[in-house]
Structures are given as C-alpha cells and as structure tokens.
Design a protein around this motif. Sequence first.
Motif, PDB file in Angstrom:
ATOM      1  N   ALA A 151       0.841  -1.274  -0.054  1.00 58.17           N
ATOM      2  CA  ALA A 151      -0.032  -0.004  -0.058  1.00 58.17           C
ATOM      3  C   ALA A 151       0.682   1.254   0.146  1.00 58.17           C
ATOM      4  O   ALA A 151       0.515   2.251  -0.561  1.00 58.17           O
ATOM      5  CB  ALA A 151      -0.961  -0.286   1.254  1.00 58.17           C
ATOM      6  N   ALA A 175      -6.838  -0.871   8.304  1.00 57.09           N
ATOM      7  CA  ALA A 175      -6.682  -0.397   6.767  1.00 57.09           C
ATOM      8  C   ALA A 175      -7.080   1.062   6.706  1.00 57.09           C
ATOM      9  O   ALA A 175      -6.418   1.650   5.825  1.00 57.09           O
ATOM     10  CB  ALA A 175      -7.878  -1.167   6.110  1.00 57.09           C
ATOM     11  N   ASP A 179      -5.560   3.357   3.687  1.00 57.19           N
ATOM     12  CA  ASP A 179      -6.523   3.877   2.692  1.00 57.19           C
ATOM     13  C   ASP A 179      -6.399   5.328   2.421  1.00 57.19           C
ATOM     14  O   ASP A 179      -6.419   6.208   1.320  1.00 57.19           O
ATOM     15  CB  ASP A 179      -7.789   3.524   2.937  1.00 57.19           C
ATOM     16  CG  ASP A 179      -7.857   2.079   2.887  1.00 57.19           C
ATOM     17  OD1 ASP A 179      -7.268   1.253   2.339  1.00 57.19           O
ATOM     18  OD2 ASP A 179      -9.062   1.464   3.441  1.00 57.19           O
ATOM     19  N   LEU A 183      -5.238   7.562  -0.890  1.00 54.15           N
ATOM     20  CA  LEU A 183      -5.861   8.452  -1.494  1.00 54.15           C
ATOM     21  C   LEU A 183      -5.256   9.984  -1.557  1.00 54.15           C
ATOM     22  O   LEU A 183      -5.286  10.667  -2.553  1.00 54.15           O
ATOM     23  CB  LEU A 183      -7.144   8.495  -0.662  1.00 54.15           C
ATOM     24  CG  LEU A 183      -8.052   7.177  -1.146  1.00 54.15           C
ATOM     25  CD1 LEU A 183      -9.289   7.096  -0.189  1.00 54.15           C
ATOM     26  CD2 LEU A 183      -8.335   6.874  -2.468  1.00 54.15           C
ATOM     27  N   LEU A 189      -8.356   4.140  -5.633  1.00 57.03           N
ATOM     28  CA  LEU A 189      -9.008   3.109  -4.838  1.00 57.03           C
ATOM     29  C   LEU A 189     -10.325   2.657  -5.166  1.00 57.03           C
ATOM     30  O   LEU A 189     -11.227   3.622  -4.990  1.00 57.03           O
ATOM     31  CB  LEU A 189      -8.743   3.496  -3.272  1.00 57.03           C
ATOM     32  CG  LEU A 189      -9.288   2.513  -2.232  1.00 57.03           C
ATOM     33  CD1 LEU A 189      -8.529   1.041  -2.562  1.00 57.03           C
ATOM     34  CD2 LEU A 189      -9.369   3.042  -0.938  1.00 57.03           C
ATOM     35  N   MET A 191     -13.101  -0.448  -4.609  1.00 56.43           N
ATOM     36  CA  MET A 191     -13.618  -1.391  -3.612  1.00 56.43           C
ATOM     37  C   MET A 191     -14.654  -1.869  -4.203  1.00 56.43           C
ATOM     38  O   MET A 191     -15.837  -1.258  -4.230  1.00 56.43           O
ATOM     39  CB  MET A 191     -13.603  -0.996  -2.341  1.00 56.43           C
ATOM     40  CG  MET A 191     -13.543  -2.098  -1.168  1.00 56.43           C
ATOM     41  SD  MET A 191     -13.600  -1.264   0.713  1.00 56.43           S
ATOM     42  CE  MET A 191     -11.892  -1.046   0.391  1.00 56.43           C
ATOM     43  N   ILE A 210     -14.075   6.570   3.446  1.00 56.71           N
ATOM     44  CA  ILE A 210     -12.866   6.485   2.512  1.00 56.71           C
ATOM     45  C   ILE A 210     -13.462   7.082   1.129  1.00 56.71           C
ATOM     46  O   ILE A 210     -12.731   7.772   0.379  1.00 56.71           O
ATOM     47  CB  ILE A 210     -12.373   5.181   1.939  1.00 56.71           C
ATOM     48  CG1 ILE A 210     -13.727   4.298   1.827  1.00 56.71           C
ATOM     49  CG2 ILE A 210     -11.733   4.447   3.181  1.00 56.71           C
ATOM     50  CD1 ILE A 210     -13.282   2.933   1.379  1.00 56.71           C
ATOM     51  N   ALA A 215     -12.359   7.540  -2.473  1.00 54.91           N
ATOM     52  CA  ALA A 215     -12.278   6.208  -2.960  1.00 54.91           C
ATOM     53  C   ALA A 215     -13.575   5.967  -3.884  1.00 54.91           C
ATOM     54  O   ALA A 215     -14.439   6.709  -3.656  1.00 54.91           O
ATOM     55  CB  ALA A 215     -12.227   5.357  -1.798  1.00 54.91           C
ATOM     56  N   TYR A 230      -2.501  -4.555  -6.643  1.00 57.45           N
ATOM     57  CA  TYR A 230      -1.479  -3.303  -6.454  1.00 57.45           C
ATOM     58  C   TYR A 230      -0.923  -2.739  -7.807  1.00 57.45           C
ATOM     59  O   TYR A 230      -0.233  -3.516  -8.536  1.00 57.45           O
ATOM     60  CB  TYR A 230      -0.665  -3.266  -5.412  1.00 57.45           C
ATOM     61  CG  TYR A 230      -1.202  -3.470  -4.069  1.00 57.45           C
ATOM     62  CD1 TYR A 230      -1.558  -4.908  -3.672  1.00 57.45           C
ATOM     63  CD2 TYR A 230      -1.499  -2.449  -3.245  1.00 57.45           C
ATOM     64  CE1 TYR A 230      -2.201  -4.958  -2.391  1.00 57.45           C
ATOM     65  CE2 TYR A 230      -2.133  -2.629  -2.155  1.00 57.45           C
ATOM     66  CZ  TYR A 230      -2.439  -3.783  -1.416  1.00 57.45           C
ATOM     67  OH  TYR A 230      -2.924  -3.901  -0.212  1.00 57.45           O
TER      68      TYR A 230
END
Length: 359
Positions: A151, A175, A179, A183, A189, A191, A210, A215, A230
């Motif tokens: 990350a 996390a 995150d 960002l 990002l 999800m 997020i 995100a 990634y």
Amino acid sequence: MPDQDTSDIADIEADIHAHLAEIAEIDAVAVRVYQLRVAHPTDLVAQLAERAGLQVAEVARAERHLARLGLLQPSPGGGWVAVNPESAAESLLAPVEQDILERRITMAATREQLHALSGDYLEARGMRSAKGSIEIVKDLGNIRSVIDDLARTCASSIEVLSPGGGQNEEAMRAALPLDLDVLGRGVRLRMLLQHSARGHRATAQYVETIVAAGAEVRCTGVLPSRMLIYDRHCAVLPVDPEHTGVGVALIRDTSVMGFLGRLFAHYWRTAEDFLADPECDEAAPPEEVGGELRGIERDVLLLMAAGKTNEAIALQLGISRRSVSRLVGRLMDRLGATNRFQAGARAARLGWLASVPPA
C-alpha cells in the motif's frame, strides 16, 4: 478432466435452456386457464371452457401444458389443482440445481487434491525470475506487513474484492490510515463489497469515510474471493478462501495478473454504488428494456430465474423483502411480463441471464 467438465456443464446449460424454451411457450390461453383453475378448482373442463369462452380441447391442451410446468397437479377427486408459481418453479428447476450442486462438490474435491501440489509447484516457480513468481506469505503479522508495504509503495491504483457481509472491524481500523494515505497521494482506490455489507453499521461508516476522501466503492450480490490488486502488477489472494488467516499468495505473473484485472473489471462493471439507497424506486424507462442490467437488479433477476422466493432473495442479498418485491415488480414491468415464468424467458432471450450465475 477439463473436457469432461466442459461437457457436463454444457449438458446442464442445455437442460436450463430446454426449461426456458418450454416456459417461453406459455401463452394467453394458458395464463387464462391457470387463473380460472385457481379461482374454480372443482370445475370440469367443460365448465372452465364456458367461463373462458374457449373450446374444451383448448382448455384441456392448456391444462396439460400447465401440468408439465408443475403449475397444475392432479386432484385426488379428479381434475386439477393449481400450484403456487414459486413452488412450481422450485420443482421445475430442482433437477438442474441438483446437477449443479453435484458438480460443485466434485469441483471442490478436485480443487483440494490440486492444492496438495501447491508446495511442489511453488518450489519450482521459485526458480524463475522474481517478476513471474508466486510467493506464499504465512502468519497474520507477516501478511499485514506485506500489505502495508504494498500500500505504501503503490503508485497508481488499488483494486479490492471483499466478499461477505459486514467487514471485520479490527481489519477496517487497521486499513483506514493506509487507505487515507494512498488516496492522499492520488492513488485510485476501487473497492467491491457485497450488498449485505450495507446493513453493517461499522462497514457503512468506513465506506463513507474513504469515499469522502476520494475512494470509489460499489457493491454486488456475490464475489468469488477476497483479492487485492496493486498497480496491476501484484495481486494478493488467500491461499484458503474459507480461512484467510492461513496465508496469502503474492502473484506477479503477467498472464495471471491480466486475468485477475479482467475479473475485477467484470464485477466492477455490473456493480452499483454502495452508498446508493437500495430502497429508492428509480425504475428504468420502458425504452431501456433491451439495455444491460447492472447491480442489484441483475442479482435479483438471476436469483429469481433460479426459482428463489422473494424471502430467499432478500436473505441472500442482505436487503429487505420490501425492496425485493419492488425490484421484482420493476423487472416484470421492464420485461413486459405478467408472471415470473414469462420474465425468465424474456430475460433469457435478451441475454440478461448469461452473465454471472447465482450462488
């Protein structure tokens, strides 16, 4: 083995198409006879024909067809008794579902046997260059360290598949700082969660946080496995999808990464905004009937076509029965169908049932 599996799956698909082809033949006469038989279970064929304004032969033919579909069953006193359409759907599709279940059991046993070769395979792969390797990482502390490092060093994108309902709160707390950091560095990002995660307060709060930071989060009905990608160069997959703490595989093989990228893109394309209100009634206009379904509408249609009741659909997707009833009604309107059988047949002709099979 692959050829045999392909043949068996093709046979199952042929059975499904045969059922849909038969369902597609339900016409206005059969629907009318079915309605009258529900209302007048003791009528003779001649009486039913008089009520419907049809010939006796037409009514008898329609009743035989409805019986083949399980919508009518012989009465002990003679004649026919109407059956609830949802119960008929369960009976009609039960043999196909049994075949699918048996195939899944066989596949699971085969997968377990193949996994036994993982050690030898990975040892041989370790002799290749690092770029094409698969590395196994065990122990929860080591796994977290590897994910933290990936990350912090990623430069362009992170893509996440996260199946199940509400996410582990400890994992989300760990996390969140990462995150927000990625960002803040301009990393994209994306999800994917399941619909059922919407009902988990901590997960919804985490998503809101997020998303506010940039995100993109969507949800869908079913996801195949937990996965992190990634920069499209390295993927993290659980060694055992049922016990993610056992270990993870770090995959950098170019061809495998290409496949995993396409897999994520497929699920992303058919998903919907996680923060969208599932209760809202934003029905598509009639002229969009031929368009591709997305998100929860697609998942409801696939489960409906598999013979699931509204209650079962609500339980699997983690939404209310009221929402399912609205979505079913919306789909029936879009398809111009008067019953679930017609909806399934017309959806099949439009290709709406050819995407991802329900779990």
